[in-house]
Design a protein around this motif. Structure first.
Motif, short mmCIF file in Angstrom:
data_model
loop_
_atom_site.label_atom_id
_atom_site.label_comp_id
_atom_site.label_asym_id
_atom_site.label_seq_id
_atom_site.Cartn_x
_atom_site.Cartn_y
_atom_site.Cartn_z
N ASN A 31 0.89 -1.16 0.00
CA ASN A 31 0.00 0.00 0.00
C ASN A 31 0.93 1.21 0.00
O ASN A 31 1.38 1.67 1.05
CB ASN A 31 -0.90 -0.01 1.23
CG ASN A 31 -1.77 1.23 1.33
OD1 ASN A 31 -1.51 2.26 0.71
ND2 ASN A 31 -2.82 1.12 2.12
N LEU A 32 1.25 1.69 -1.19
CA LEU A 32 2.29 2.71 -1.32
C LEU A 32 1.98 4.01 -0.59
O LEU A 32 2.85 4.52 0.11
CB LEU A 32 2.60 2.96 -2.79
CG LEU A 32 3.28 1.79 -3.50
CD1 LEU A 32 3.45 2.08 -4.98
CD2 LEU A 32 4.61 1.47 -2.85
N PRO A 33 0.78 4.58 -0.73
CA PRO A 33 0.55 5.84 -0.01
C PRO A 33 0.79 5.71 1.50
O PRO A 33 1.45 6.57 2.10
CB PRO A 33 -0.92 6.17 -0.33
CG PRO A 33 -1.14 5.54 -1.66
CD PRO A 33 -0.35 4.25 -1.60
N ALA A 34 0.29 4.66 2.11
CA ALA A 34 0.49 4.45 3.55
C ALA A 34 1.97 4.27 3.87
O ALA A 34 2.48 4.83 4.85
CB ALA A 34 -0.31 3.26 4.03
N ALA A 35 2.67 3.51 3.04
CA ALA A 35 4.10 3.28 3.27
C ALA A 35 4.88 4.58 3.14
O ALA A 35 5.76 4.87 3.96
CB ALA A 35 4.63 2.24 2.29
N TRP A 36 4.58 5.36 2.11
CA TRP A 36 5.30 6.63 1.91
C TRP A 36 5.09 7.58 3.09
O TRP A 36 6.03 8.20 3.58
CB TRP A 36 4.87 7.30 0.62
CG TRP A 36 5.31 6.58 -0.62
CD1 TRP A 36 6.44 5.85 -0.81
CD2 TRP A 36 4.61 6.55 -1.87
NE1 TRP A 36 6.49 5.36 -2.10
CE2 TRP A 36 5.38 5.77 -2.77
CE3 TRP A 36 3.41 7.09 -2.33
CZ2 TRP A 36 5.00 5.54 -4.08
CZ3 TRP A 36 3.03 6.86 -3.63
CH2 TRP A 36 3.81 6.08 -4.50
N LEU A 37 3.84 7.70 3.54
CA LEU A 37 3.56 8.58 4.67
C LEU A 37 4.26 8.09 5.93
O LEU A 37 4.83 8.89 6.68
CB LEU A 37 2.05 8.69 4.89
CG LEU A 37 1.28 9.42 3.79
CD1 LEU A 37 -0.22 9.24 3.99
CD2 LEU A 37 1.65 10.89 3.74
N ALA A 38 4.26 6.79 6.16
CA ALA A 38 4.93 6.23 7.34
C ALA A 38 6.43 6.47 7.31
O ALA A 38 7.07 6.62 8.35
CB ALA A 38 4.63 4.73 7.45
N GLN A 39 7.00 6.53 6.10
CA GLN A 39 8.44 6.75 5.96
C GLN A 39 8.83 8.22 6.07
O GLN A 39 10.01 8.53 6.20
CB GLN A 39 8.93 6.19 4.62
CG GLN A 39 8.83 4.68 4.55
CD GLN A 39 9.00 4.16 3.13
OE1 GLN A 39 9.20 4.91 2.19
NE2 GLN A 39 8.88 2.86 2.98
N GLY A 40 7.86 9.14 5.98
CA GLY A 40 8.19 10.55 6.14
C GLY A 40 7.79 11.49 5.02
O GLY A 40 8.07 12.69 5.09
N VAL A 41 7.14 10.98 3.97
CA VAL A 41 6.60 11.86 2.94
C VAL A 41 5.48 12.67 3.59
O VAL A 41 4.65 12.12 4.32
CB VAL A 41 6.08 11.05 1.73
CG1 VAL A 41 5.36 11.93 0.74
CG2 VAL A 41 7.25 10.32 1.06
N ARG A 42 5.44 13.99 3.36
CA ARG A 42 4.44 14.85 4.01
C ARG A 42 3.05 14.72 3.40
O ARG A 42 2.05 14.87 4.11
CB ARG A 42 4.86 16.32 3.92
CG ARG A 42 5.98 16.70 4.83
CD ARG A 42 6.36 18.17 4.71
NE ARG A 42 5.23 19.06 4.68
CZ ARG A 42 5.22 20.22 4.03
NH1 ARG A 42 6.27 20.64 3.37
NH2 ARG A 42 4.16 20.99 4.05
#
Length: 154
Positions: free
Chosen positions: A48-59
């Motif tokens: 689930n890319l959006p969730a993963a990106w946000l969890a990694q620090g994408v704003r």
């Protein structure tokens, strides 16, 4: 992107496929992707890319879908932005116009609400679609188009 981030520049990633997956690792401030590109990249990664990106620090993750509502996962919350209805002549360049409007808004009014930035971006994308060539249409007010957007918290 890393150099830009290290110098304090606002970063936005708008690409697809392998380039998206590799560049997202640099954690840009914003990832803007269309729904088809997300489905392709999700199939490649299995996540689930959006969730993963946000969890990694994408704003912020923004998922556009042409005339359909955009899903924006922002620091202020998640929104569905419905763009204004326009007579489309050519959608070519509308994603780029969207990104340009978003960045221009974020830089010009950093304290404004995300929904204001997102509706201006949607207005820019719609304006571009009404033009036979890439670029904003001269005969339609961005302010008017922005007011015709609808925003719903999701």
């Amino acid at each position: 992107m890393t150099l830009a981030k290290n110098r304090g520049a606002l970063t936005l990633l708008d690409t697809h496929g392998t380039a998206l997956l590799q560049s997202a690792a640099a954690l840009p401030d914003i990832i803007k992707i269309n729904r088809d590109e997300l489905l392709q990249a999700g199939g490649m990664s299995g996540n689930n890319l959006p969730a993963a990106w946000l969890a990694q620090g994408v704003r912020c993750v923004i998922i556009t879908d042409g005339r359909e509502p955009t899903l924006a996962l922002t620091p202020e919350g998640s929104y569905e932005i419905t763009p204004p209805v326009v007579d489309t002549i050519s959608p070519v360049g509308s994603g780029d116009a969207y990104c340009a409007g978003l960045i221009a808004s974020l830089l010009a009014r950093p304290g404004a609400a995300w929904k204001d930035h997102l509706t201006l971006a949607a207005a820019c994308g719609a304006s571009n679609a009404t033009s036979p060539t890439a670029g904003l249409a001269a005969d339609i007010s961005l302010s008017e188009l922005q007011q015709r957007c609808t925003v719903r918290a999701v």
